[in-house]
Design a protein around this motif. Structure first.
Motif, PDB file in Angstrom:
ATOM      1  N   GLY A 125      49.994  43.225  -9.697  1.00  0.00           N
ATOM      2  CA  GLY A 125      51.059  43.132  -9.763  1.00  0.00           C
ATOM      3  C   GLY A 125      52.391  43.355  -9.455  1.00  0.00           C
ATOM      4  N   GLY A 126      53.578  42.737 -10.193  1.00  0.00           N
ATOM      5  CA  GLY A 126      54.864  42.577  -9.633  1.00  0.00           C
ATOM      6  C   GLY A 126      55.409  43.802  -9.546  1.00  0.00           C
ATOM      7  N   ALA A 127      56.389  45.060  -8.849  1.00  0.00           N
ATOM      8  CA  ALA A 127      57.202  45.628  -8.110  1.00  0.00           C
ATOM      9  C   ALA A 127      57.622  46.815  -9.478  1.00  0.00           C
ATOM     10  N   ASP A 128      57.574  46.041 -10.930  1.00  0.00           N
ATOM     11  CA  ASP A 128      58.143  46.732 -11.739  1.00  0.00           C
ATOM     12  C   ASP A 128      57.210  47.794 -12.262  1.00  0.00           C
ATOM     13  N   ILE A 129      55.381  46.806 -12.486  1.00  0.00           N
ATOM     14  CA  ILE A 129      54.208  46.925 -13.216  1.00  0.00           C
ATOM     15  C   ILE A 129      54.156  47.891 -12.013  1.00  0.00           C
ATOM     16  N   LEU A 130      53.381  48.010 -11.087  1.00  0.00           N
ATOM     17  CA  LEU A 130      52.868  48.666  -9.807  1.00  0.00           C
ATOM     18  C   LEU A 130      53.992  50.017  -9.806  1.00  0.00           C
ATOM     19  N   ILE A 131      55.247  50.321  -9.881  1.00  0.00           N
ATOM     20  CA  ILE A 131      55.629  51.111 -10.463  1.00  0.00           C
ATOM     21  C   ILE A 131      55.516  51.938 -11.794  1.00  0.00           C
ATOM     22  N   ALA A 132      55.416  51.276 -12.440  1.00  0.00           N
ATOM     23  CA  ALA A 132      55.284  52.058 -14.096  1.00  0.00           C
ATOM     24  C   ALA A 132      53.519  52.583 -13.781  1.00  0.00           C
ATOM     25  N   GLY A 133      52.971  51.925 -13.359  1.00  0.00           N
ATOM     26  CA  GLY A 133      51.136  52.214 -13.340  1.00  0.00           C
ATOM     27  C   GLY A 133      51.058  53.308 -12.139  1.00  0.00           C
ATOM     28  N   TRP A 134      51.359  53.034 -11.405  1.00  0.00           N
ATOM     29  CA  TRP A 134      50.813  54.100 -10.037  1.00  0.00           C
ATOM     30  C   TRP A 134      52.138  55.652 -10.692  1.00  0.00           C
ATOM     31  N   LEU A 135      52.891  55.351 -11.128  1.00  0.00           N
ATOM     32  CA  LEU A 135      53.831  56.543 -11.594  1.00  0.00           C
ATOM     33  C   LEU A 135      52.602  57.724 -13.009  1.00  0.00           C
ATOM     34  N   THR A 136      52.507  56.305 -14.096  1.00  0.00           N
ATOM     35  CA  THR A 136      51.664  57.002 -14.909  1.00  0.00           C
ATOM     36  C   THR A 136      50.414  57.265 -14.712  1.00  0.00           C
ATOM     37  N   ARG A 137      49.746  56.855 -13.592  1.00  0.00           N
ATOM     38  CA  ARG A 137      48.297  57.661 -12.794  1.00  0.00           C
ATOM     39  C   ARG A 137      48.974  58.660 -12.524  1.00  0.00           C
ATOM     40  N   ALA A 138      49.558  59.282 -11.591  1.00  0.00           N
ATOM     41  CA  ALA A 138      49.845  60.302 -10.854  1.00  0.00           C
ATOM     42  C   ALA A 138      50.347  61.199 -11.989  1.00  0.00           C
ATOM     43  N   ARG A 139      50.814  60.688 -12.709  1.00  0.00           N
ATOM     44  CA  ARG A 139      51.675  62.350 -13.809  1.00  0.00           C
ATOM     45  C   ARG A 139      50.460  62.540 -14.946  1.00  0.00           C
TER      46      ARG A 139
END
Length: 926
Positions: free
Chosen positions: A635-649
């Motif tokens: 995925g693109g950077a914005d989607i990567l950030i949203a995905g990894w942050l949400t999984r971790a949170r």
């Protein structure tokens, strides 16, 4: 920027010959060979892969067709696909594969088809994952027959087949027919007893089979010695033996004649097939020879094309005669109206024709090409013209075909093959070919041919400029294409600042460009404005770009546009508006894009992030489960950030600190590998914040220092129009404000209070609601630590008021430990607005457990296991290693370990053996 998008239209159906979806058999009735019947392990489905490797003419296709008939009698669905060289284009291969599956009655691939015109070569794992989901949802057993797999050499296509061989759902079996050794790793399948192998030695006729074959051809009086001599000369090859029997067929009941011919055949030093084909030529009339030579140049033909290619007016009786020669003609449709010559004799006749009459052979190709083109069969016409080196035909035809092939269907490998077949001097006469190809390549900035085509276009432009009468229109088209390529390249490589400037310049220079192109460049400009923090400008251009894209029915671009708008609203903190944008994107995807899974996954990742922020953790988990795992890799950077942050949170919300930190570590590793500094800084900042919340400030400070986040930044004077500005500077400053404030809180709360005042004011000025709330919370905690309750109360009241207006809840709960004393001692003295007062009550009253997966409406009631976790358990039960399971479900080993950790916890086990035992006990797996 989201690099899973495409500007192009939905896939248009691509006509492929129906003969590719059925066995291509000769005119003779296949002889049954009981000793080659499929073993019981294959018929019962226990053995999942069958390989059949032998040279041409050994009866592979015939045997596979007989197997298919036997399996269908056992109610096993069968799909057939005969491959050719064009299947080395990944999009084309998958399109043909899905056509074969659907023809067999398996309802799979509609969503996957939607991927094919917009998928980067590096992203074909997401396409395969989508197809895997379709296949896994089908309850029917299926045997997939892939014939002529030796033609495959494209790495991506080979990878897709490799995945099917090793990790397709258990109800899917695959048979491979090849002339050469298979290029896939088969050792693990062989060890597990899942592979059945046959080669040319098993396919050779035995003496009894040869005798039965002779009887079938009415050659009944052949002596045993003559039969053995014939077997020896043909080496038991079925096609060679059939050609020999055709030569004997003129005197089927004359044993002396047969003996004489066999003796001449045996004493010849020529290749067996060459001798027999030459024999046919010598004993047939000239018109027959002319027809066969002409037909040898064609892949397939009917009577009308045979007449056009050969120049013979009366070909009907000749074709009837050919059909009587059983080893010659193969029907390519169910009616027998369209045929081709058998590969072995065709290869010899073609070689002989080109060697003895090259000019005549070329004219056959040209006449056939022109006939194909007149009948709308453009790809076949272009192929014949290229073979004839008729550049005067091929080049303008390619200019006509390029938009559909490269842009609409995404078959870039095929388009490139055509271009490479034509001399550069001819291509340069039609610059539009390179222009169209450059537009198609705009979404593939890392492909080496991008630079090649741009250099070629630049050279054409230079020549045009130096001419006495420059073609200004063509020069402008070249400039537009090259600038478009640069805009997209900057966007796809996450270079927001220069992408903003380049996109704005492009729209200024070409305001009347096609709506589709303006819409795509508008999307890139929207992304650029998001990067520079110009959110109002970004939302304005997002609306305008959406209007342009809708004019052209560019649904892919509209889906991308919706995700960009959602990201802008998320960055601002306007979650209701962000949710509406995502829902609009999903509506476009479902209504116009066949549920395109990659685009839908982008929307689900963003919805998961929104649900998390509004404290709907079950909703967030549900949306994450709907996204493709491979999106985390591509995925693109914005989607990567949203995905990894949400999984971790979500892990942190379950009080699983180490699990959350492991997720963030895996995301940082991925960001380093892909060279995405913005993702890396964002995930490092989140890790530091979580470490501070856990009281591990020393670890947080060490990690923060590695990215320059440990010191509160000086005020940043952002100048979006400055081309020399560090593109990561404002992002780094933004993250440093949040991280450094937390690092300073325990020892210097007064400094934190002072340092945050200007950033809070700037957030209010720019409308960055979420960040303003977060900094106000930190300011309230710092003021409370300094015993300045009025300041703490004021900051907290403002944060609550802002949060209530935009559904911000989780941002308070994430800092619950530090906020608890502030909430207890800083109750607002003046009444809050009702929504803010309700939020206050919610935060000061004990709520439900963070996330109870056992109550998840979409989850089976088996210890709260998700469907994905049950799938992993099923893979564990099949004996696959961690590496193999990760490859099978398109995730890294690190992510798999995270899933296993969750599975073990839910099942109360410590290892895979215990997990499998418990899973079987509760009925999660069989």
């Amino acid at each position: 920027m989201n690099d899973t998008m495409s500007p192009w239209h939905p896939n248009r159906s691509h006509a492929m010959p129906n003969g590719r979806l059925r066995p291509l058999l000769g005119a003779s009735t296949p002889m049954l060979r009981p000793r080659l019947a499929l073993p019981e392990s294959v018929q019962q489905g226990h053995c999942t892969v069958v390989s059949l490797v032998a040279p041409a003419g050994h009866g592979k296709t015939t045997l596979m067709a007989q197997w298919m008939t036997a399996l269908r009698q056992k109610a096993c669905a069968c799909a057939w696909l005969t491959l050719d060289d064009s299947d080395n284009d990944p999009a084309r291969f998958l399109r043909h594969l899905i056509a074969a599956l659907q023809r067999s009655g398996i309802h799979a691939g509609d969503a996957t088809l939607a991927h094919l015109s917009d998928t980067l070569a590096s992203q074909f794992r997401s396409v395969t994952e989508s197809l895997a989901m379709d296949l896994g949802s089908s309850p029917h057993r299926l045997m997939l027959m892939l014939d002529d797999v030796h033609v495959l050499h494209d790495e991506t296509v080979l990878d897709v087949v490799d995945w099917l061989l090793h990790y397709a759902p258990s109800q899917i079996q695959i048979t491979l027919g090849s002339r050469n050794e298979l290029p896939w790793r088969l050792g693990s399948l062989r060890v597990r007893g899942r592979l059945h192998e046959l080669d040319h030695r098993q396919l050779l006729f035995t003496t009894q089979e040869a005798r039965n074959f002779c009887d079938q051809h009415a050659i009944t009086k052949l002596s045993d010695d003559d039969l053995q001599l014939l077997m020896s000369r043909t080496e038991g090859c079925p096609t060679a033996l059939e050609l020999a029997l055709e030569a004997l067929g003129s005197h089927p009941n004359d044993p002396h004649h047969a003996s004489r011919l066999i003796e001449q055949f045996a004493n010849s030093s020529d290749d067996a097939v060459a001798y027999l084909c030459q024999h046919q030529l010598q004993h047939q009339p000239p018109v027959w020879r002319k027809l066969v030579m002409s037909l040898s140049m064609l892949d397939r033909f009917d009577a009308e094309l045979a007449r056009e290619a050969s120049g013979l007016h009366d070909v009907g009786h000749l074709l009837t005669h050919l059909q009587g020669i059983r080893a010659f003609l193969i029907a390519t449709d169910s009616t027998g109206q369209t045929c081709r010559l058998h590969d072995l004799p065709r290869a010899w006749f073609r070689h002989h024709f080109l060697a003895t009459a090259p000019d005549e052979a070329r004219q056959v190709l040209i006449r056939s090409a022109q006939w194909r083109w007149r009948h709308g069969e453009h790809e076949e016409a272009l192929t014949y013209a290229l073979q004839a080196q008729a550049w005067e035909l091929a080049t303008p035809w390619l200019a006509t075909c390029m938009p559909a092939t490269a842009q609409q269907r995404g078959e870039l490998q095929l388009a490139l093959h055509w271009m490479n077949s034509i001399p550069s001097e001819w291509l340069d006469r039609y610059p539009q070919i390179r222009i169209d190809y450059a537009f198609a390549l705009s979404f593939f900035p890392q492909k080496p041919e991008v630079a090649t085509q741009l250099r070629a276009l630049h050279a054409i432009r230079q020549r045009l400029m130096q001419s006495d009468a420059p073609d200004l229109r063509t020069i402008d088209q070249i400039d537009c294409a090259m600038a478009f390529q640069r805009v997209l390249s900057l966007g796809l490589t996450d270079q927001g600042h220069p992408a903003r400037n380049a996109a704005r310049d492009w729209l200024t220079r070409w305001p009347h460009a096609p709506a589709l192109q303006r819409g795509i460049v508008g999307n890139v400009l929207c992304f650029g404005y998001k990067t520079t923090g110009e959110l109002d400008e970004g939302l304005q251009i997002a609306h305008l770009a959406g209007t342009w894209l809708e004019q052209d029915h560019a649904w892919y671009g509209l889906a991308w546009n919706a995700s960009l708008e959602a990201v802008l609203h998320i960055k601002r903190g306007s979650y209701p508006l962000a949710r509406a944008a995502c829902q609009r994107g999903l509506q476009v995807i479902n209504n116009h894009m066949d549920g395109h899974r990659t685009h839908a996954s982008v929307q689900h990742v963003l919805l998961a992030a929104i649900d998390y922020e509004v404290d709907d953790l079950s909703g967030a988990q549900r949306h994450m489960d709907h996204s493709l795992d491979s999106l985390a890799q591509y995925g693109g950077a914005d989607i990567l950030i949203a995905g990894w942050l949400t999984r971790a949170r979500l892990r942190f919300a379950q009080h699983d600190t180490e699990g959350g930190l492991n997720v963030l570590h895996e995301g940082r590793t991925l960001a380093l590998r892909r060279g995405l500094p913005r993702v890396l800084v964002s995930l490092v900042a989140e890790t530091c914040i979580q470490l501070c919340r856990a009281g591990r400030h020393t670890e947080a400070r060490t990690l923060a220092r590695s990215q320059g986040l440990d010191v509160f930044p000086q005020p940043v004077n952002e100048q979006p129009d400055n081309p020399y500005q560090d593109p990561l500077g404002s992002i780094q400053a933004d993250r440093a404000q949040r991280v450094a404030a937390r690092l300073l809180l325990p020892t210097h709360p007064a400094q934190v209070m002072a340092d945050l005042s200007m950033p809070i004011a700037r957030c209010a000025q720019r409308g960055l609601i979420r960040k303003q709330i977060e900094l106000l919370i930190l300011q309230a905690i710092a003021a409370h630590a300094c015993h300045r309750k009025p300041d703490a109360r004021q900051a907290l009241s403002l944060a609550l008021t802002l949060a209530a207006q935009h559904d911000h809840v989780r941002i308070f709960k994430d800092d619950e430990t530090a906020l608890r004393p502030v909430l207890a001692s800083c109750k607002p003295t003046t009444p809050l607005p009702p929504p803010a007062q309700a939020l206050w009550q919610k935060l000061t009253t004990a709520g439900p457990a963070p996330l109870d997966e056992g109550e998840h409406p979409d989850l089976p009631n088996v210890q709260g296991l998700t469907r994905r976790e049950i799938g992993i358990l099923q893979r564990l039960a099949s004996g696959l290693s961690n590496k193999e399971i990760a490859e099978a479900i398109f995730i890294s080993e690190g992510t798999l370990k995270w899933h296993l950790h969750n599975i073990y916890g839910k099942l109360g086990s410590k290892n895979r053996t215990g997990a499998l035992t418990q899973a079987r006990a509760i009925g999660a797996i069989q």
